[in-house]
Design a protein around this motif. Sequence first.
Motif, PDB file in Angstrom:
ATOM      1  N   GLU A   1       0.834  -1.198   0.000  1.00 54.09           N
ATOM      2  CA  GLU A   1       0.000   0.000   0.000  1.00 54.09           C
ATOM      3  C   GLU A   1       0.870   1.249   0.000  1.00 54.09           C
ATOM      4  N   PRO A   2       0.451   2.310  -0.706  1.00 55.03           N
ATOM      5  CA  PRO A   2       1.141   3.597  -0.554  1.00 55.03           C
ATOM      6  C   PRO A   2       1.035   4.070   0.883  1.00 55.03           C
ATOM      7  N   ARG A   3       2.036   4.786   1.357  1.00 50.55           N
ATOM      8  CA  ARG A   3       2.078   5.123   2.782  1.00 50.55           C
ATOM      9  C   ARG A   3       0.922   6.016   3.207  1.00 50.55           C
ATOM     10  N   GLU A   4       0.377   6.835   2.300  1.00 56.90           N
ATOM     11  CA  GLU A   4      -0.802   7.638   2.655  1.00 56.90           C
ATOM     12  C   GLU A   4      -2.078   7.082   2.028  1.00 56.90           C
ATOM     13  N   GLY A   5      -2.037   5.832   1.542  1.00 60.49           N
ATOM     14  CA  GLY A   5      -3.190   5.260   0.866  1.00 60.49           C
ATOM     15  C   GLY A   5      -3.229   5.687  -0.590  1.00 60.49           C
ATOM     16  N   ILE A   6      -4.246   5.202  -1.310  1.00 66.52           N
ATOM     17  CA  ILE A   6      -4.390   5.542  -2.730  1.00 66.52           C
ATOM     18  C   ILE A   6      -4.968   6.950  -2.839  1.00 66.52           C
ATOM     19  N   PRO A   7      -4.268   7.877  -3.458  1.00 69.60           N
ATOM     20  CA  PRO A   7      -4.805   9.239  -3.569  1.00 69.60           C
ATOM     21  C   PRO A   7      -5.920   9.305  -4.609  1.00 69.60           C
ATOM     22  N   PRO A   8      -6.797  10.301  -4.488  1.00 69.84           N
ATOM     23  CA  PRO A   8      -7.848  10.451  -5.506  1.00 69.84           C
ATOM     24  C   PRO A   8      -7.239  10.855  -6.845  1.00 69.84           C
ATOM     25  N   VAL A   9      -7.903  10.465  -7.924  1.00 69.48           N
ATOM     26  CA  VAL A   9      -7.431  10.833  -9.256  1.00 69.48           C
ATOM     27  C   VAL A   9      -7.831  12.277  -9.544  1.00 69.48           C
ATOM     28  N   ILE A  10      -6.861  13.085  -9.945  1.00 76.61           N
ATOM     29  CA  ILE A  10      -7.105  14.500 -10.250  1.00 76.61           C
ATOM     30  C   ILE A  10      -7.566  14.614 -11.690  1.00 76.61           C
ATOM     31  N   ALA A  11      -8.807  15.097 -11.879  1.00 74.62           N
ATOM     32  CA  ALA A  11      -9.368  15.124 -13.234  1.00 74.62           C
ATOM     33  C   ALA A  11     -10.062  16.439 -13.558  1.00 74.62           C
ATOM     34  N   ASP A  12      -9.889  17.488 -12.727  1.00 76.55           N
ATOM     35  CA  ASP A  12     -10.482  18.789 -13.034  1.00 76.55           C
ATOM     36  C   ASP A  12      -9.520  19.894 -12.635  1.00 76.55           C
ATOM     37  N   GLU A  13      -9.750  21.074 -13.169  1.00 72.95           N
ATOM     38  CA  GLU A  13      -8.800  22.174 -13.011  1.00 72.95           C
ATOM     39  C   GLU A  13      -8.680  22.649 -11.562  1.00 72.95           C
ATOM     40  N   THR A  14      -9.772  22.587 -10.807  1.00 66.14           N
ATOM     41  CA  THR A  14      -9.725  23.032  -9.410  1.00 66.14           C
ATOM     42  C   THR A  14      -8.799  22.136  -8.587  1.00 66.14           C
ATOM     43  N   ALA A  15      -8.992  20.826  -8.714  1.00 68.21           N
ATOM     44  CA  ALA A  15      -8.145  19.884  -7.984  1.00 68.21           C
ATOM     45  C   ALA A  15      -6.704  19.968  -8.472  1.00 68.21           C
ATOM     46  N   LEU A  16      -6.525  20.198  -9.772  1.00 69.14           N
ATOM     47  CA  LEU A  16      -5.174  20.310 -10.318  1.00 69.14           C
ATOM     48  C   LEU A  16      -4.444  21.513  -9.725  1.00 69.14           C
ATOM     49  N   ALA A  17      -5.152  22.626  -9.566  1.00 70.71           N
ATOM     50  CA  ALA A  17      -4.528  23.824  -8.994  1.00 70.71           C
ATOM     51  C   ALA A  17      -4.023  23.555  -7.577  1.00 70.71           C
ATOM     52  N   GLU A  18      -4.767  22.759  -6.811  1.00 67.72           N
ATOM     53  CA  GLU A  18      -4.331  22.406  -5.461  1.00 67.72           C
ATOM     54  C   GLU A  18      -3.064  21.545  -5.495  1.00 67.72           C
ATOM     55  N   VAL A  19      -3.012  20.616  -6.444  1.00 68.93           N
ATOM     56  CA  VAL A  19      -1.827  19.767  -6.581  1.00 68.93           C
ATOM     57  C   VAL A  19      -0.614  20.611  -6.966  1.00 68.93           C
ATOM     58  N   ILE A  20      -0.816  21.523  -7.900  1.00 71.55           N
ATOM     59  CA  ILE A  20       0.294  22.378  -8.340  1.00 71.55           C
ATOM     60  C   ILE A  20       0.846  23.180  -7.160  1.00 71.55           C
ATOM     61  N   ALA A  21      -0.038  23.736  -6.356  1.00 71.78           N
ATOM     62  CA  ALA A  21       0.399  24.517  -5.191  1.00 71.78           C
ATOM     63  C   ALA A  21       1.157  23.640  -4.205  1.00 71.78           C
ATOM     64  N   ALA A  22       0.661  22.419  -3.983  1.00 70.90           N
ATOM     65  CA  ALA A  22       1.314  21.521  -3.025  1.00 70.90           C
ATOM     66  C   ALA A  22       2.699  21.108  -3.506  1.00 70.90           C
ATOM     67  N   PHE A  23       2.819  20.788  -4.780  1.00 70.93           N
ATOM     68  CA  PHE A  23       4.112  20.328  -5.299  1.00 70.93           C
ATOM     69  C   PHE A  23       5.099  21.480  -5.453  1.00 70.93           C
TER      70      PHE A  23
ATOM     71  N   THR B   1       1.747  11.973  -2.728  1.00 65.75           N
ATOM     72  CA  THR B   1       1.602  11.392  -4.068  1.00 65.75           C
ATOM     73  C   THR B   1       0.369  11.974  -4.747  1.00 65.75           C
ATOM     74  N   ALA B   2       0.487  12.240  -6.040  1.00 62.17           N
ATOM     75  CA  ALA B   2      -0.644  12.708  -6.838  1.00 62.17           C
ATOM     76  C   ALA B   2      -0.790  11.825  -8.061  1.00 62.17           C
ATOM     77  N   LEU B   3      -2.025  11.478  -8.382  1.00 61.47           N
ATOM     78  CA  LEU B   3      -2.365  10.755  -9.606  1.00 61.47           C
ATOM     79  C   LEU B   3      -3.219  11.687 -10.459  1.00 61.47           C
ATOM     80  N   ILE B   4      -2.742  12.024 -11.652  1.00 62.63           N
ATOM     81  CA  ILE B   4      -3.417  13.014 -12.492  1.00 62.63           C
ATOM     82  C   ILE B   4      -3.884  12.363 -13.778  1.00 62.63           C
TER      83      ILE B   4
END
Length: 428
Positions: A37-59, A94-97
């Motif tokens: 298992e991934p250490r934080e579990g399976i992350p949600p799949v990023i499939a929209d611009e709002t969620a993508l913006a959050e991933v970009i900020a985090a990374f 981890t991010a899955l896009i």
Amino acid sequence: MTDAQETAAASSLRTTGGAPPDDGGSADSGAPTPLLEPREGIPPVIADETALAEVIAAFATGTGPVAVDAERASGYRYGQRAYLVQLRREGAGTALIDPVGCPDLSALGEALSGVEWVLHAATQDLPCLREIGMVPTRLFDTELAGRLAGFPRVGLGAMVEGVLGFVLEKGHSAVDWSTRPLPDPWLRYAALDVELLVDLRDALEKELDRQGKLDWARQEFDAIAAAPPAEPRKDPWRRTSGMHKVRRRRQLGVVRELWETRDRIAQRRDVSPGKVLSDAAIVEAALSLPLNVQALAALNGFGHRMGRRQLEQWQAAVDRARALSESLLPQPGQPVAGPPPPRAWADKDPVAAARLSAARAAVSALAEELNMPQENLIAPDAVRRVCWEPPAADAEAVADALASYGARPWQVEQVAPVLAAALAGQDA
């Protein structure tokens, strides 16, 4: 176990969940640990611009290198586009896009500009990442690092097991990643592919440094990052499997017509060309030159489950090739830039063939001494070119020639002296 594996394994991360131990030590377990298992579990799949913006900020605010991987649908879809992009970075997780839902990842690429990207077999993933706007300025290729360090098996699973002591589940590497929604077991597999990639990078960096090869590796990584996109292949139909059986120009014309027809259909339907018509069927039709649909249907690859309309479109391609004038038929061979194939050297230039044999033996001995594959020590094409049109048989002239053929400085430094000596021995 090689010296490289023993050194890296001595500091490997061997905790059950895959996370580094809190006390900086490692559990001394004999058998590899399954990474389930991934250490934080399976992350949600990023499939929209709002969620993508959050991933970009985090990374963008994460620290250290970023692990990057991409999944394609080779064998299922037309082309080599990415259908899932996986990333992991300290402080961001981890991010899955999903590049179908988020086809432009240039903002993410810009946020990671200047950050070292860690990929395994980078040249496989960089073209599809480039298509969606992700282009690294710095990278670390763990597969290439393993080759330079002398590991006998450099697949990701073998490297993670040999260096870090974990077993990765590899059962979903060849699935259809264009499937939506992606099943959880596939997503788990995808997340685990980047789970320990930075840990692997760190261990390999230490091993390369121990062997005195770290600067060599960095030169190789820089060359990959700086390489321009590959030029489109000329006459891609010539790569049809089984082409060696096709000799006559009319038959070559049939291969070309069938291949180009298949390619248009595959692109329009967004399916792998092999699912439209097999290479074996193309070659069979080219060799047989069928006169009509009935004759075509009798050939392997055409009769089984193929409708009348499909048969007619393939027969139309054959007929177009049959109707071409001689001047429009393809030539049997492709114009070759540079030296002829080595198998022809003995007839064309026996002296050059002797030079090549001596040069190959010298390069092979050096590669064995340095504990790396010959093709990573120096490109075989560069050796062939030097032997076909040799410079003066001194190290400086050979070094200049190798550099002109794209050899990196470390390769020139290592190879030029032994290659010059081999050429001088043949000239003596």
